[in-house]
Design an enzyme around this catalytic site. Structure first.
Site, PDB file in Angstrom:
ATOM      1  N   ASP B  76       3.401  -0.348  -1.490  1.00 20.54           N
ATOM      2  CA  ASP B  76       3.711  -0.663  -2.831  1.00 20.54           C
ATOM      3  C   ASP B  76       1.311  -0.753  -3.354  1.00 20.54           C
ATOM      4  O   ASP B  76       0.782  -0.872  -2.205  1.00 20.54           O
ATOM      5  CB  ASP B  76       3.865  -2.014  -3.355  1.00 20.54           C
ATOM      6  N   ASP B 104      -5.491   1.647   1.119  1.00 22.90           N
ATOM      7  CA  ASP B 104      -4.365   0.408   1.165  1.00 22.90           C
ATOM      8  C   ASP B 104      -3.427   1.166   0.469  1.00 22.90           C
ATOM      9  O   ASP B 104      -2.356   0.520  -1.025  1.00 22.90           O
ATOM     10  CB  ASP B 104      -4.661  -0.863   0.442  1.00 22.90           C
ATOM     11  N   GLU B 134       4.312  -5.687  -0.132  1.00 26.45           N
ATOM     12  CA  GLU B 134       3.269  -6.356   0.903  1.00 26.45           C
ATOM     13  C   GLU B 134       1.945  -6.922   0.236  1.00 26.45           C
ATOM     14  O   GLU B 134       1.391  -7.791   0.582  1.00 26.45           O
ATOM     15  CB  GLU B 134       3.013  -5.155   1.671  1.00 26.45           C
TER      16      GLU B 134
END
Lengths: 366, 366
Positions: B76, B104, B134
């Site tokens: 995610d 990320d 997350e």
């Protein structure tokens, strides 16, 4: 249509106060009480010329006296909180009257109404003013409205405001200035705080100054005014894991009437500029104070007539509006100002009686 | 029904990263990307046992090796902000890939997927984990869910988390503790401030401490962890004319993994208790750190295989979840962590390639 209540004139000023307290008149909802006052005046005070402006009432003698005084009071209150109707504890001479508005300031309004009717030939021409919207934002204030739109109605040599002063004379008032001190920084993730600049931390010198500050007491025209400098708000923060990039401290300065608003502002700029020059200071609210004006001959006559020793008024009151109009003004009314706005607002009835006696003596030329 | 996108396996790991970036997968909306990963594995990786749990995928070898490693990454991202689709600046060997998730952490996820398919006989048994949620509150975290509900799936001797670390090994992570420091006072009208006690002023000693504080750098297992102690929020104030009776400073402490959460809390209690004993301290959020675990033999093999000098990880990452399970864990992934969550998130593609090469070398038993 609701019938206009009839206020009792024959049962003494304490009963009149209770009756006026029992007509709730939270700011914006003053009409019924204004109607009741206007009705009393129109029936029982043929010696007065009565004008209505919104929910303000101006009633004037026209005796051709050499001097004119304004005696004014606001008829609105802060919101009721289960503290109406009024309740008299003890008797009508030594007891205590409880309820919203007993202090701020229907005791003063009742004293005014009793004397406006009773005194058809006072020693000075008198302009009695009952006005609306004192307890809300200044732009709505009924006295301010009259000063803007019909200043000739307020022309006078001296003014008395019936704000609570424990039945003593409280001269002038402190000014008030509200400023925002803003610090800026640079955002960063709090896991790598060294990449940011913390704006909340930048408030530390200003807050430290406030915490250590010892406010001055300043004598003006013989009265000692106690100043105050306080943070009244603080805010800052973006999220729990972010170094914040801005923070604001709101400071309220209550300053003695030896200073103008501009001087008070400069004082704060110098003070905070000395410890935190990188912060910005923005004035958000300002009202000048009022010198006590006790050197005016009429004021001296008044003080002599009502007795006691004049004291300074700390809170800002509408006496400052008279000061702006160039009219010396003092506060004189029943009730302890520190009980104003409290749920257990209450007044010793002897203070109401004392104020009526004092004003009556002065206006009778004693 | 939307068709499951087909991810390209034959065009190199940079093209695979771009394709995974282009399937937006903001937390809570990971299904399409999870479907695409599951589809690739089911078609191209018969040597893996694939399990689906919500939008987490666990794919395991069962080669009977003496040791097992977990290699995990979250699929995610934080919300897209006009930074999709991805954009490759320069070529696929020396260029830079821009877009939400490039740092990320879809580079890490793509490296994992390429190697999961390519390596059918790694030197260690491998458990590959792609997981959801997350970037939102910890209770939703997909890795945390697996640890609670199916801990046997995560059993391993060593774990690698593909979080961005500039393609270097970052060991362990700092812990984080958030506390509220609350001061109380007594309300009063600001015109008579001396009748009150100012709660905002009572924050001064704590704020002063923070502004002057020099955070420590602490060596743990050979890595130097830089701590941080910051105000991340402050609030107080009742009204512009009231001395406030409460004020709260929110402080975030990022502490080195030599300390437990309890020790970090005691440290703050001692620190602030020393300057402002009358304030109350309440913990609102706490996550333990993770020691770097680089003394484990598998970790040493890994560091030797991928090269470079291990560094500490400052931000809290899910390596701490492995630490809780007793599994040494490090971060190793492409991308600069300080660009994570920024609108101009971008990764040098050579870091993606380097991570694939490093992990491949290690897993091949080099």
């Amino acid at each position: 249509m609701t019938e206009t209540p009839i206020l009792p004139l024959d049962e003494g000023v304490v009963a009149l106060t209770a009756a006026m307290v029992d007509i709730a008149s939270v700011s914006g909802d003053e009409r019924m009480l204004a109607d009741a006052i206007e009705r009393v005046l129109s029936i029982h005070a043929p010696h007065l010329t009565v004008l209505r402006d919104g929910d303000a009432i101006v009633a004037r003698t026209a005796l051709g006296r050499a001097q004119r005084v304004v005696i004014a009071g606001h008829i609105d209150t802060v919101p009721v909180n289960a503290n109406l109707p009024s309740r008299l504890e003890g008797d009508a001479v030594t007891g205590t009257l409880h309820g919203r508005g007993t202090v701020d300031m229907k005791g003063g309004c009742a004293v005014m109404l009793a004397l406006a009717v009773a005194l058809d030939a006072p020693a000075y021409d008198v302009t009695w003013v009952w006005y609306d919207h004192e307890e809300v934002e200044a732009s709505l204030n009924g006295l301010g409205r009259l000063a803007r739109t019909r200043p000739e109605l307020l022309a006078a040599d001296f003014a008395i405001l019936g704000e609570p002063s424990n039945a003593g004379v409280e001269g002038g008032c402190n000014g008030t200035l509200r400023v925002e001190l803003a610090a800026t920084g640079r955002r960063a993730h709090s896991a790598r705080a060294w990449m940011g600049v913390n704006a909340i931390h930048a408030l530390a010198p200003a807050l430290d100054l406030l915490a250590r500050f010892e406010p001055a007491t300043i004598e003006v025209d013989g009265l000692a005014y106690r100043e105050g400098l306080n943070a009244v708000g603080v805010r800052g923060g973006v999220a729990g894991n972010v170094i914040p990039d801005d923070a604001v401290l709101t400071v309220n300065y209550r300053f003695a009437p030896d200073k103008s608003v501009a001087q008070a502002e400069q004082y704060l700029r110098d003070l905070f500029g000395g410890v935190a020059p990188e912060m910005t200071l923005t004035v958000t609210d300002a009202s000048g104070g009022a010198r006590p004006g006790l050197d005016a001959p009429l004021a001296q006559h008044f003080v002599a007539a009502v007795g006691g020793t004049p004291a300074p008024k700390y809170g800002w009151t509408d006496v400052a509006r008279f000061a702006e109009l160039g009219i010396p003004a003092v506060n004189y009314g029943p009730g302890d100002p520190s009980l104003a706005h409290t749920d257990d607002e209450r007044v010793p009835v002897e203070q109401i009686i004392a104020c009526e006696r004092g004003l009556r003596a002065w206006l009778s030329g004693a």
